[in-house]
Design an enzyme around this catalytic site. Structure first.
Site, PDB file in Angstrom:
ATOM      1  N   ARG A 273       0.740  -0.968  -0.034  1.00 42.75           N
ATOM      2  CA  ARG A 273       0.101  -0.344   0.246  1.00 42.75           C
ATOM      3  C   ARG A 273       0.953   1.124  -0.158  1.00 42.75           C
ATOM      4  O   ARG A 273       1.203   1.952  -1.156  1.00 42.75           O
ATOM      5  CB  ARG A 273      -1.199   0.089   1.859  1.00 42.75           C
ATOM      6  CG  ARG A 273      -1.999   1.077   1.034  1.00 42.75           C
ATOM      7  CD  ARG A 273      -1.491   1.871   1.140  1.00 42.75           C
ATOM      8  NE  ARG A 273      -1.429   2.110   2.737  1.00 42.75           N
ATOM      9  CZ  ARG A 273      -0.826   3.290   3.025  1.00 42.75           C
ATOM     10  NH1 ARG A 273      -1.014   4.413   2.886  1.00 42.75           N
ATOM     11  NH2 ARG A 273      -0.541   3.873   4.240  1.00 42.75           N
ATOM     12  N   ASP A 274       1.478   1.694   1.336  1.00 43.96           N
ATOM     13  CA  ASP A 274       2.068   2.975   1.508  1.00 43.96           C
ATOM     14  C   ASP A 274       3.485   2.349   0.409  1.00 43.96           C
ATOM     15  O   ASP A 274       3.637   4.335  -0.025  1.00 43.96           O
ATOM     16  CB  ASP A 274       2.918   2.708   2.930  1.00 43.96           C
ATOM     17  CG  ASP A 274       3.402   4.454   3.207  1.00 43.96           C
ATOM     18  OD1 ASP A 274       2.783   5.677   2.094  1.00 43.96           O
ATOM     19  OD2 ASP A 274       3.326   4.977   4.425  1.00 43.96           O
TER      20      ASP A 274
ATOM     21  N   HIS B 235       3.768   3.849  12.901  1.00 44.35           N
ATOM     22  CA  HIS B 235       4.350   3.398  12.033  1.00 44.35           C
ATOM     23  C   HIS B 235       5.653   5.233  10.913  1.00 44.35           C
ATOM     24  O   HIS B 235       5.274   6.272  11.363  1.00 44.35           O
ATOM     25  CB  HIS B 235       3.497   4.615  10.757  1.00 44.35           C
ATOM     26  CG  HIS B 235       3.570   4.302   9.617  1.00 44.35           C
ATOM     27  ND1 HIS B 235       2.515   3.287   8.492  1.00 44.35           N
ATOM     28  CD2 HIS B 235       3.709   5.816   8.156  1.00 44.35           C
ATOM     29  CE1 HIS B 235       2.626   3.976   7.054  1.00 44.35           C
ATOM     30  NE2 HIS B 235       3.692   5.146   6.871  1.00 44.35           N
TER      31      HIS B 235
ATOM     32  N   HIS C 293       8.581   6.209   8.170  1.00 41.07           N
ATOM     33  CA  HIS C 293       9.589   7.310   7.139  1.00 41.07           C
ATOM     34  C   HIS C 293      10.900   7.496   7.762  1.00 41.07           C
ATOM     35  O   HIS C 293      11.152   7.803   8.386  1.00 41.07           O
ATOM     36  CB  HIS C 293       8.429   8.047   6.627  1.00 41.07           C
ATOM     37  CG  HIS C 293       7.774   7.970   5.659  1.00 41.07           C
ATOM     38  ND1 HIS C 293       7.367   6.924   4.839  1.00 41.07           N
ATOM     39  CD2 HIS C 293       6.217   7.424   6.295  1.00 41.07           C
ATOM     40  CE1 HIS C 293       6.482   6.886   4.310  1.00 41.07           C
ATOM     41  NE2 HIS C 293       5.489   7.014   5.606  1.00 41.07           N
TER      42      HIS C 293
ATOM     43  N   CYS D  73       4.756   9.527   0.649  1.00 35.65           N
ATOM     44  CA  CYS D  73       3.446  10.070   0.389  1.00 35.65           C
ATOM     45  C   CYS D  73       3.029  11.134  -0.483  1.00 35.65           C
ATOM     46  O   CYS D  73       3.709  11.784  -0.267  1.00 35.65           O
ATOM     47  CB  CYS D  73       3.234  10.382   1.981  1.00 35.65           C
ATOM     48  SG  CYS D  73       1.807  11.107   1.528  1.00 35.65           S
TER      49      CYS D  73
ATOM     50  N   ASN E 246       8.994   4.365   3.342  1.00 33.87           N
ATOM     51  CA  ASN E 246       9.026   3.634   5.104  1.00 33.87           C
ATOM     52  C   ASN E 246      10.451   2.976   5.545  1.00 33.87           C
ATOM     53  O   ASN E 246      11.343   2.428   4.872  1.00 33.87           O
ATOM     54  CB  ASN E 246       7.621   2.327   5.390  1.00 33.87           C
ATOM     55  CG  ASN E 246       6.806   3.078   4.472  1.00 33.87           C
ATOM     56  OD1 ASN E 246       5.663   3.426   6.168  1.00 33.87           O
ATOM     57  ND2 ASN E 246       6.815   3.160   3.248  1.00 33.87           N
TER      58      ASN E 246
HETATM   59 ZN    ZN Z   1       3.155   6.144   5.617  1.00 32.25          ZN
END
Ligand code: ZN
Length: 300
Positions: free
Chosen positions: A11-12, A204, A206, A237, A246
């Protein structure tokens, strides 16, 4: 001691990649990550396909990975429409995202924070039993538009959100990668002290400024045991200008194995997946362990 890694590359990590990754290949990545021991995988999102064309096949990816034993497939949902689509596609684990920062929320989901919180309340109240929720608080540390987030503001957002439902996993997201270990330790400690035991916490991170792993270690020390990470350090993002990947799953898994913390991940297998991901056309990979484990060198 055990830490849970949530693989978010599908996803990310995939969403900012422009060339479309064929559904077949996405499924193969998820199968390989699963084979490397990862069980929680964020496999896509139900966002407007015009905003994120890369993830327009999430329903099919969900369907084609449903057979993997023990897979806890999570999908991102930005609003009630996304929730409806996700449930219709058979999703049982939803990740909802609200930003601590007003400016980022408007840019990310095109609404003010109060509307996002209100929608969240309605969504959790109407979810069928057994559907799990991950509540991602984006820009919990820093916002690309507003800079460092005041702890007081972040806690007040969490007050409002957790009043809707306490039994949820909250992801504290360092969306820009500008958090530092002191900041992470301080906010995580404040959250754990303020909110009851029915809420689970996740971090979460980065790696934009190279502090991704240090921040994971700080969150772990403060009491968090669930970490989002992306194989190959993919990420960035589209709605957080300048944010890069990430923290790399293989780096986090390596660090925890050195610390004697179990993650259930087979590193060699994961590094092979990460190398493949790093070679995807249009990807900007990160992380260190991939290169270290792939190179053969002789040094004194
Ligand atoms: Zn993220």
């Amino acid at each position: 001691m055990r830490a849970t890694l949530v693989e978010v590359a599908p996803r990310d990590g995939f969403q900012p990649i422009a060339p479309f990754i064929p559904t077949e290949e996405k499924v193969a990545f998820i199968e390989a990550a699963h084979a490397a021991g990862l069980r929680r995988i964020e496999i896509g999102s139900f966002v407007n396909p015009k905003a994120v064309p890369q993830l327009r096949d999430t329903a099919e990816v969900l369907h084609r990975t449903a057979h993997l034993p023990g897979l806890d497939a999570q999908v991102l949902v930005p609003n009630a429409r996304g929730v409806a689509l996700a449930l219709e596609a058979g999703a049982r684990h939803l990740a909802y995202v609200v930003s601590a920062s007003e400016a980022h929320n408007r840019s990310n989901v095109r609404r003010d924070v109060a509307s996002s919180i209100r929608d969240y309340g309605e969504i959790v109240a109407s979810l069928p039993a057994g559907v799990k929720v991950r509540l991602n608080l984006a820009t919990a540390f820093d916002c690309p538009f507003d800079g460092r987030m005041e702890e007081k503001l972040v806690l007040s957002r969490l007050d409002a959100l957790l009043a809707q439902r306490e039994e949820v996993e909250v992801g504290l997201c360092d969306t820009t990668g500008r958090a530092d270990p002191e900041h992470v330790f301080s906010l995580v400690s404040a959250c754990l002290a303020r909110f009851g035991g029915r809420t689970r916490w996740a971090f979460h991170g980065h790696d934009t400024y190279g502090l991704g792993l240090a921040n994971v270690a700080a969150a772990w020390r403060a009491g968090i045991a669930v970490f989002d990470a992306a194989f190959g350090g993919l990420g960035g993002c589209p709605f957080a200008p300048g944010a890069t990947g990430n923290v790399a799953t293989e780096d986090v898994a390596w660090m925890f194995s050195r610390m004697g913390v179990e993650t259930g991940v087979a590193l060699d297998a994961l590094v092979a997946v990460a190398n493949r991901a790093a070679a995807l056309p249009g990807a900007s990979p990160g992380g260190r362990v991939r290169a270290a484990m792939t190179a053969s060198c002789t040094t004194a």
